[in-house]
Write an enzyme that holds these catalytic residues in place. Structure first.
Site, PDB file in Angstrom:
ATOM      1  N   ASN A  43      35.232  55.291  66.864  1.00  0.00           N
ATOM      2  CA  ASN A  43      35.855  54.876  68.111  1.00  0.00           C
ATOM      3  C   ASN A  43      37.347  54.346  68.030  1.00  0.00           C
ATOM      4  O   ASN A  43      37.988  54.842  69.038  1.00  0.00           O
ATOM      5  CB  ASN A  43      34.977  53.457  68.638  1.00  0.00           C
ATOM      6  CG  ASN A  43      33.691  53.947  69.024  1.00  0.00           C
ATOM      7  OD1 ASN A  43      33.292  55.020  69.282  1.00  0.00           O
ATOM      8  ND2 ASN A  43      32.975  52.699  69.165  1.00  0.00           N
ATOM      9  N   ARG A 369      30.015  68.638  78.145  1.00  0.00           N
ATOM     10  CA  ARG A 369      29.713  68.705  76.545  1.00  0.00           C
ATOM     11  C   ARG A 369      28.273  69.070  76.362  1.00  0.00           C
ATOM     12  O   ARG A 369      27.509  68.683  76.785  1.00  0.00           O
ATOM     13  CB  ARG A 369      29.981  67.381  76.158  1.00  0.00           C
ATOM     14  CG  ARG A 369      31.345  66.543  76.474  1.00  0.00           C
ATOM     15  CD  ARG A 369      31.559  65.356  75.725  1.00  0.00           C
ATOM     16  NE  ARG A 369      32.707  64.460  76.165  1.00  0.00           N
ATOM     17  CZ  ARG A 369      33.736  64.572  75.876  1.00  0.00           C
ATOM     18  NH1 ARG A 369      34.202  65.561  74.878  1.00  0.00           N
ATOM     19  NH2 ARG A 369      34.878  63.779  76.255  1.00  0.00           N
ATOM     20  N   ARG A 399      37.899  66.348  76.735  1.00  0.00           N
ATOM     21  CA  ARG A 399      38.817  66.246  75.663  1.00  0.00           C
ATOM     22  C   ARG A 399      38.057  66.243  74.139  1.00  0.00           C
ATOM     23  O   ARG A 399      36.963  65.557  74.187  1.00  0.00           O
ATOM     24  CB  ARG A 399      39.543  64.562  75.799  1.00  0.00           C
ATOM     25  CG  ARG A 399      40.615  64.360  74.948  1.00  0.00           C
ATOM     26  CD  ARG A 399      41.233  62.928  74.920  1.00  0.00           C
ATOM     27  NE  ARG A 399      41.401  62.479  76.331  1.00  0.00           N
ATOM     28  CZ  ARG A 399      42.638  62.608  77.068  1.00  0.00           C
ATOM     29  NH1 ARG A 399      43.712  63.205  76.425  1.00  0.00           N
ATOM     30  NH2 ARG A 399      42.560  62.199  78.197  1.00  0.00           N
ATOM     31  N   HIS A 429      33.146  66.310  86.106  1.00  0.00           N
ATOM     32  CA  HIS A 429      32.346  65.650  85.128  1.00  0.00           C
ATOM     33  C   HIS A 429      30.718  65.384  85.772  1.00  0.00           C
ATOM     34  O   HIS A 429      29.738  64.735  85.071  1.00  0.00           O
ATOM     35  CB  HIS A 429      32.797  64.200  84.984  1.00  0.00           C
ATOM     36  CG  HIS A 429      32.350  63.450  84.029  1.00  0.00           C
ATOM     37  ND1 HIS A 429      31.694  62.222  84.197  1.00  0.00           N
ATOM     38  CD2 HIS A 429      32.216  63.518  82.701  1.00  0.00           C
ATOM     39  CE1 HIS A 429      31.183  61.586  83.099  1.00  0.00           C
ATOM     40  NE2 HIS A 429      31.429  62.148  82.183  1.00  0.00           N
ATOM     41  N   TYR A 462      21.526  58.886  73.438  1.00  0.00           N
ATOM     42  CA  TYR A 462      22.243  58.196  74.771  1.00  0.00           C
ATOM     43  C   TYR A 462      20.958  57.866  75.513  1.00  0.00           C
ATOM     44  O   TYR A 462      20.052  58.707  75.779  1.00  0.00           O
ATOM     45  CB  TYR A 462      23.192  59.127  75.176  1.00  0.00           C
ATOM     46  CG  TYR A 462      24.312  59.353  74.555  1.00  0.00           C
ATOM     47  CD1 TYR A 462      24.483  59.007  73.410  1.00  0.00           C
ATOM     48  CD2 TYR A 462      25.470  59.952  75.151  1.00  0.00           C
ATOM     49  CE1 TYR A 462      25.623  59.196  72.445  1.00  0.00           C
ATOM     50  CE2 TYR A 462      26.676  60.249  74.516  1.00  0.00           C
ATOM     51  CZ  TYR A 462      26.783  60.068  72.984  1.00  0.00           C
ATOM     52  OH  TYR A 462      27.921  60.466  72.450  1.00  0.00           O
ATOM     53  N   ARG A 558      28.641  48.540  79.751  1.00  0.00           N
ATOM     54  CA  ARG A 558      28.402  48.633  78.188  1.00  0.00           C
ATOM     55  C   ARG A 558      30.062  48.415  77.442  1.00  0.00           C
ATOM     56  O   ARG A 558      30.085  47.785  76.551  1.00  0.00           O
ATOM     57  CB  ARG A 558      28.177  49.997  77.880  1.00  0.00           C
ATOM     58  CG  ARG A 558      27.992  50.243  76.451  1.00  0.00           C
ATOM     59  CD  ARG A 558      27.907  51.882  76.126  1.00  0.00           C
ATOM     60  NE  ARG A 558      29.060  52.164  76.019  1.00  0.00           N
ATOM     61  CZ  ARG A 558      29.445  53.640  76.478  1.00  0.00           C
ATOM     62  NH1 ARG A 558      28.417  54.357  77.156  1.00  0.00           N
ATOM     63  NH2 ARG A 558      30.487  54.289  76.430  1.00  0.00           N
ATOM     64  N   HIS A 586      24.039  54.742  78.419  1.00  0.00           N
ATOM     65  CA  HIS A 586      25.140  55.759  79.071  1.00  0.00           C
ATOM     66  C   HIS A 586      24.692  55.951  80.473  1.00  0.00           C
ATOM     67  O   HIS A 586      25.331  56.447  81.234  1.00  0.00           O
ATOM     68  CB  HIS A 586      24.882  56.904  78.274  1.00  0.00           C
ATOM     69  CG  HIS A 586      25.913  57.909  78.620  1.00  0.00           C
ATOM     70  ND1 HIS A 586      25.688  59.256  79.269  1.00  0.00           N
ATOM     71  CD2 HIS A 586      27.132  58.154  78.335  1.00  0.00           C
ATOM     72  CE1 HIS A 586      26.821  59.973  79.542  1.00  0.00           C
ATOM     73  NE2 HIS A 586      27.716  59.276  78.872  1.00  0.00           N
TER      74      HIS A 586
END
Length: 698
Positions: A43, A369, A399, A429, A462, A558, A586
């Site tokens: 992270n 992704r 990214r 997204h 997730y 979160r 998530h």
């Protein structure tokens, strides 16, 4: 009067501290603690690449405008450095004082080269010359020449070399390819898994790379470069080509962090700083091994299951009969899936069945992704090869997944799929798949809408929500959505779905204001929301206003939370909690009481300016009665957690929530797993008790 805000970057660091706190827990299995430590390091790597990189660009440009919390870019950089240094002290204290010793006692033996015996040394020497030496490429540091390019986030050993004949001194760098791995296994008389770290091996045998010279000093370092480089879409004729340029530019971008192994000699450190063009403000001296993110693979060592959490296998959905077509199941009712407690397999099956079903005419999907070996992409390639009309919006601006997305997009294109590289000026997204099928001479649309990516790997790690439906209004909206993102038309005239950037924020502000008005009139008013991040100033201002009006607001956030909860004035009715557990939280879910006729949504978007204003997102109303009850139950359960939940405090820090006196701790994720297993077993039992007549074939 300005509204109170917590700084975004410092709030994120407090989230990472909550992750690290899991690693600090002595009651967790040992390899789970190692995993949480590695996650915090990973992270931090991305945080420096993106967030610190962006702040340094702002500072260099002379920008002094404060953020909503009142901090300038320079003040943020300075505060981040102080907080990160404290966090890194906690990381390495955990590693050195607890984890390494416990790993050794449990049969996982980390060794330093200086501590191994002669037989182990011979073993390492043979391995080095056979498997490592041929792949190393030393780089000379010339006093008057251009500095060599040091790869981003790659371990590198710097050496001070002394010529054996004339005693002249020079310096060289040895980048260590990631393909070599971090751990070099060695045999151990005590059994178990023994290893040395590769940088220790390379430093020990460095002289073999420099015949006629002695290595008088060496040290390991790692550079982090600015990853906040975006494609200039206004000038982009070929977006894929521009993205390749961005990926190349990242390799040469400015240093935002330089990690130096200590102890290290002053002259070697100076050379490293000069090569990396790193001032003292970006240097971090580390008392331990660098790159703790690579310790993640330790958490998954085979034969050490006793040191990990017990498996929670994903359960089949009780809404789907084993072996039946997904289209038959969705035709019967809307299907809401709670991942990873309920399997992601139905989503994969829906796409795979569509690829081979002769009645399916087209598949349209957004990919943000995906997994490395993606069944979704394989199915889409097969569908295109089977002659179906396949349209895939591949978001190249995801990214650090840009290279993979470019490669897979090219594969899809070769198979005959129509590829769209995102939307100009925005990231796409939204999580949506539209399948058009011919049934009884008519076209019928099946839609999957979710909160998570089409990634079967992360779907096991997730928590997310999937909705599968063939409601005509949703299908019509899905068609409008794809027409807009592929044909550059406007996101208008939607019947059910609420898209960003044009409609989602206004809808959310309207719903929050509606609850506030009901509270002012003396009615019951309530907002429940589960999001990953809360940063948008307009949304925060609206929540403050609703709190003042008397709305009961419970937020499960979160990560980043820029709202200051619990204040006596603006936020007296706002409670914010954060859950860190074995699965990454998530899912995004919103509940608005609306005078007893609640509106309930799932969404791909967090309450961030980037999501609501600068991304193509979807907020999906849940209309099926069973699905609505299920979603509300999930939301309410999350706020009952007294085991893994922390309360966010007004200063942005947090404290773990403890159960009431005499009460057992309640763990939401454990409850969800047990409920999914109970429902699956009950449905299996029900099917076993159902007598199906065997009808003879005609």
């Amino acid at each position: 009067m300005s509204l109170p805000f917590i700084n975004r970057e410092l709030s994120w660091l407090e989230f990472n501290q909550r992750v690290l706190n899991e690693g600090l827990r002595s009651d967790l299995p040992l390899l789970e603690r190692v995993k949480f430590l590695a996650i915090t390091a990973s992270n931090l790597d991305e945080f420096f690449q993106v967030r610190v990189g962006g702040l340094m660009l702002m500072r260099r440009s002379g920008r002094k405008t404060p953020d909503p919390s009142g901090m300038t870019p320079l003040q943020q950089i300075q505060a981040i450095r102080r907080r990160v240094q404290k966090m890194m002290e906690d990381q390495y204290r955990l590693l050195s004082d607890e984890l390494l010793g416990q790993l050794d006692a449990a049969g996982i033996h980390p060794h330093r080269m200086r501590d191994i015996d002669a037989a182990q040394s011979d073993q390492i020497s043979a391995h080095f010359h056979a498997n490592i030496f041929p792949l190393l490429t030393p780089l000379s540091v010339e006093a008057d020449g251009d500095p060599p390019l040091v790869p981003d986030l790659q371990l590198t050993v710097a050496c001070k070399l002394v010529d054996s004949e004339d005693q002249s001194i020079r310096y060289a760098l040895i980048p260590i390819p990631e393909s070599l791995g971090r751990r070099i296994p060695i045999t151990s008389s005590s059994g178990g898994h023994a290893f040395v770290l590769i940088e220790d091996v390379v430093a020990t045998f460095a002289e073999t790379l420099f015949p006629g010279e002695d290595v008088s000093a060496s040290g390991c370092f790692r550079v982090t470069r600015n990853g906040d480089i975006a494609v200039q879409e206004e000038d982009a004729i070929d977006l894929a080509g521009e993205m390749e340029d961005v990926l190349a530019a990242r390799k040469l971008s400015d240093t935002v962090r330089l990690e130096l192994e200590t102890p290290i000699s002053r002259d070697v450190a100076r050379v490293i700083q000069d090569v990396c063009q790193a001032g003292p403000q970006v240097v971090y001296r580390i008392k331990g091994p660098l790159g703790l993110a690579s310790f993640m693979d330790l958490a998954f060592l085979p034969d050490f299951d006793r040191l990990r959490d017990k498996e929670w296998p994903a359960q089949p959905s009780p809404s789907i009969t084993p072996g039946e077509s997904m289209f038959d199941a969705i035709s019967r009712q809307d299907i809401l899936l709670h991942h990873p407690y309920e399997s992601f397999e139905p989503v994969l099956r829906m796409i795979e069945e569509a690829a081979d079903d002769p009645t399916v005419l087209s598949i349209k999907q957004v990919l943000y992704r995906t997994a490395k070996q993606s069944r979704v992409i394989d199915a889409l390639i097969r569908a295109a090869e089977n002659g179906k009309h396949v349209t895939v919006l591949v978001e190249l601006k995801a990214r650090f997944d840009e290279a993979r997305n470019l490669h897979r997009a090219e594969e899809l294109q070769r198979a005959g799929a129509q590829i769209v590289y995102g939307v100009k000026g925005l990231k796409t997204h939204a999580k949506i798949c539209l399948i058009v099928r011919r049934e009884a001479g008519r076209l019928r649309r099946y839609v999957h809408l979710g909160t998570g990516n089409y990634n079967e790997s992360t779907a096991r790690l997730y928590t997310d929500i999937s909705l599968m439906t063939c409601r005509p209004e949703y299908g019509a909206d899905a068609s409008l959505f794809f027409n807009a993102v592929t044909g550059r038309s406007k996101l208008l005239r939607f019947q059910r779905l609420v898209p960003a950037p044009n409609a989602m924020k206004p809808k959310l502000l309207e719903l929050i204001a509606s609850e506030a008005e009901r509270a002012r009139q003396g009615g019951q008013a309530r907002i429940l929301a589960k999001i990953n991040s809360l940063q948008d100033p307009e949304i925060i201002a609206a929540l403050y206003d609703a709190s003042n009006a008397g709305v009961d607001i419970q937020l499960n956030v979160r990560g980043i939370c820029c709202l200051k909860p619990g204040g006596k004035k603006r936020a007296k009715n706002i409670r914010v909690v954060s859950i860190i557990d074995r699965y990454l939280e998530h899912a995004r879910m919103f509940y608005f009481h609306q005078g007893g006729d609640p509106e309930i949504f799932i969404s791909s978007a967090d309450w961030m300016g980037r999501n609501l204003d600068r991304r193509v997102e979807l907020m999906i109303p849940i209309e099926d009665k069973d699905a609505r009850r299920q979603l509300l139950k999930i939301l309410e359960t999350l706020f009952k957690d007294t085991r893994q939940a922390s309360l966010i405090l007004p200063d942005g820090t947090s404290e773990r929530i403890e159960p009431a006196k005499g009460k057992k701790p309640f763990r939401a994720q454990d409850y969800f797993y047990r409920q999914a297993r109970r429902k699956a077993k009950a449905r299996e039992h029900e099917r076993a008790m159902t007598l199906e007549p065997h009808v003879p074939s005609e």
